[in-house]
Design a protein around this motif. Structure first.
Motif, short mmCIF file in Angstrom:
data_model
loop_
_atom_site.label_atom_id
_atom_site.label_comp_id
_atom_site.label_asym_id
_atom_site.label_seq_id
_atom_site.Cartn_x
_atom_site.Cartn_y
_atom_site.Cartn_z
N LEU A 52 0.84 -1.18 0.00
CA LEU A 52 0.00 0.00 0.00
C LEU A 52 0.88 1.24 0.00
CD1 LEU A 52 -2.60 -1.03 2.71
CD2 LEU A 52 -2.90 -1.08 0.25
N GLU A 53 0.51 2.22 -0.82
CA GLU A 53 1.29 3.45 -0.88
C GLU A 53 1.12 4.28 0.38
OE1 GLU A 53 1.80 7.37 -3.72
OE2 GLU A 53 0.39 5.80 -4.26
N ASP A 54 -0.07 4.26 0.97
CA ASP A 54 -0.31 5.07 2.16
C ASP A 54 0.17 4.38 3.43
OD1 ASP A 54 -2.24 3.19 1.70
OD2 ASP A 54 -3.86 4.35 2.57
N PHE A 55 0.54 3.12 3.37
CA PHE A 55 1.12 2.41 4.51
C PHE A 55 2.30 1.60 3.99
CE2 PHE A 55 1.45 -0.72 7.90
CZ PHE A 55 1.35 0.10 9.00
N PRO A 56 3.47 2.25 3.82
CA PRO A 56 4.57 1.62 3.08
C PRO A 56 5.35 0.56 3.84
CG PRO A 56 5.21 3.80 3.78
CD PRO A 56 3.77 3.63 4.17
N MET A 57 5.16 0.42 5.14
CA MET A 57 5.95 -0.54 5.90
C MET A 57 5.07 -1.67 6.43
SD MET A 57 8.91 0.46 5.72
CE MET A 57 10.00 1.83 5.56
N PRO A 58 5.01 -2.81 5.72
CA PRO A 58 4.19 -3.92 6.21
C PRO A 58 4.81 -4.56 7.45
CG PRO A 58 5.34 -4.53 4.20
CD PRO A 58 5.62 -3.08 4.43
N ALA A 59 4.00 -5.33 8.15
CA ALA A 59 4.44 -5.90 9.43
C ALA A 59 5.38 -7.09 9.24
CB ALA A 59 3.22 -6.34 10.23
N ILE A 60 5.25 -7.80 8.14
CA ILE A 60 6.11 -8.97 7.93
C ILE A 60 6.84 -8.81 6.60
CG2 ILE A 60 4.74 -10.56 9.30
CD1 ILE A 60 3.49 -11.59 6.77
N ARG A 61 7.92 -9.54 6.47
CA ARG A 61 8.68 -9.50 5.22
C ARG A 61 7.92 -10.25 4.13
NH1 ARG A 61 13.02 -6.74 6.40
NH2 ARG A 61 14.18 -7.15 8.29
N PHE A 62 8.22 -9.91 2.88
CA PHE A 62 7.52 -10.52 1.75
C PHE A 62 7.95 -11.96 1.53
CE2 PHE A 62 7.42 -11.30 -2.89
CZ PHE A 62 6.06 -11.41 -3.01
N LYS A 63 9.25 -12.21 1.56
CA LYS A 63 9.76 -13.56 1.29
C LYS A 63 10.27 -14.20 2.57
CE LYS A 63 11.39 -12.95 -3.44
NZ LYS A 63 12.59 -12.96 -4.29
N GLU A 64 10.28 -15.52 2.55
CA GLU A 64 10.89 -16.26 3.65
C GLU A 64 12.40 -16.14 3.55
OE1 GLU A 64 9.51 -20.27 3.57
OE2 GLU A 64 7.51 -19.72 4.25
N THR A 65 13.05 -16.28 4.67
CA THR A 65 14.51 -16.19 4.70
C THR A 65 15.10 -17.51 4.23
OG1 THR A 65 14.34 -14.67 6.55
CG2 THR A 65 16.49 -15.62 6.11
N THR A 66 15.73 -17.47 3.06
CA THR A 66 16.39 -18.65 2.51
C THR A 66 17.89 -18.52 2.79
OG1 THR A 66 16.61 -17.56 0.36
CG2 THR A 66 14.65 -18.93 0.70
N PRO A 67 18.65 -19.58 2.60
CA PRO A 67 20.10 -19.48 2.88
C PRO A 67 20.82 -18.41 2.05
CG PRO A 67 19.46 -21.78 2.73
CD PRO A 67 18.26 -20.98 2.35
N ASP A 68 20.45 -18.24 0.78
CA ASP A 68 21.12 -17.22 -0.02
C ASP A 68 20.72 -15.80 0.41
OD1 ASP A 68 18.75 -18.28 -0.99
OD2 ASP A 68 18.99 -17.41 -2.98
N ILE A 69 19.50 -15.61 0.85
CA ILE A 69 19.09 -14.31 1.38
C ILE A 69 19.76 -14.07 2.73
CG2 ILE A 69 17.13 -12.98 2.27
CD1 ILE A 69 15.42 -14.22 0.10
#
Length: 170
Positions: A52-69
């Protein structure tokens, strides 16, 4: 009210920090959904991801943490000047699905909405024509223009409403 809750939480001896306070609702900050980190409070206190443009910081990350991330996240803790552009993009895409430009880009959704509106208008026009032709009785003869003019002449002859009067020009 939030201030009172915070004060009562801090005065309580069992609450050593805000994260351990049992009075506050919601999961603790370090709680994970699957392998996705909760990084903030979120809109309305819900741990959900929304672009959302009016709420730019979501509560959780978009992707799961993988070993390469995780490798890039460990590198992130150091000097950011040492990160390449690609690594910064990987970090951004791990946290967010879309950029502001992608959020604001036209989607073409208006075409399907306009199509649905015109489809509904067409159906309602056909229903009106069906009802007019098959269901409604024909209009009485007094609705014709000749009958209305004859009625006006009769009202003039009978002197109907003489104070305010009828139009004498016809």
């Amino acid at each position: 009210m939030a201030g009172r809750l915070l004060l009562s939480c801090l005065k309580n001896s069992s609450c050593t920090s805000i994260r351990n306070c049992s009075h506050l609702k919601g999961p603790p900050i370090n709680f994970k959904y699957g392998n996705r980190e909760i990084v903030g409070y979120g809109m309305n206190g819900e741990a959900a991801y929304m672009d959302l443009e009016d709420f730019p910081m979501p509560a959780i990350r978009f992707k799961e943490t993988t070993p390469d991330i995780q490798v890039v996240k460990n590198k992130e803790k150091g000097d950011w000047k040492k990160l390449s552009i690609e690594e910064k993009k990987i970090l951004y895409r791990a946290s967010f699905c879309q950029t502001f430009a992608e959020i604001n880009a036209p989607t073409g959704e208006w075409k399907s909405i306009a199509g649905a509106v015109f489809f509904g208008l067409g159906i309602s026009l056909w229903m009106y024509m069906f009802c007019k032709h098959y269901i409604y009785p024909p209009l009485p003869s007094s609705f014709s223009e000749e009958a209305q003019l004859a009625q006006l002449e009769r009202m003039k002859l009978l002197n109907v409403n003489p104070i305010w009067g009828l139009n004498k020009r016809t």
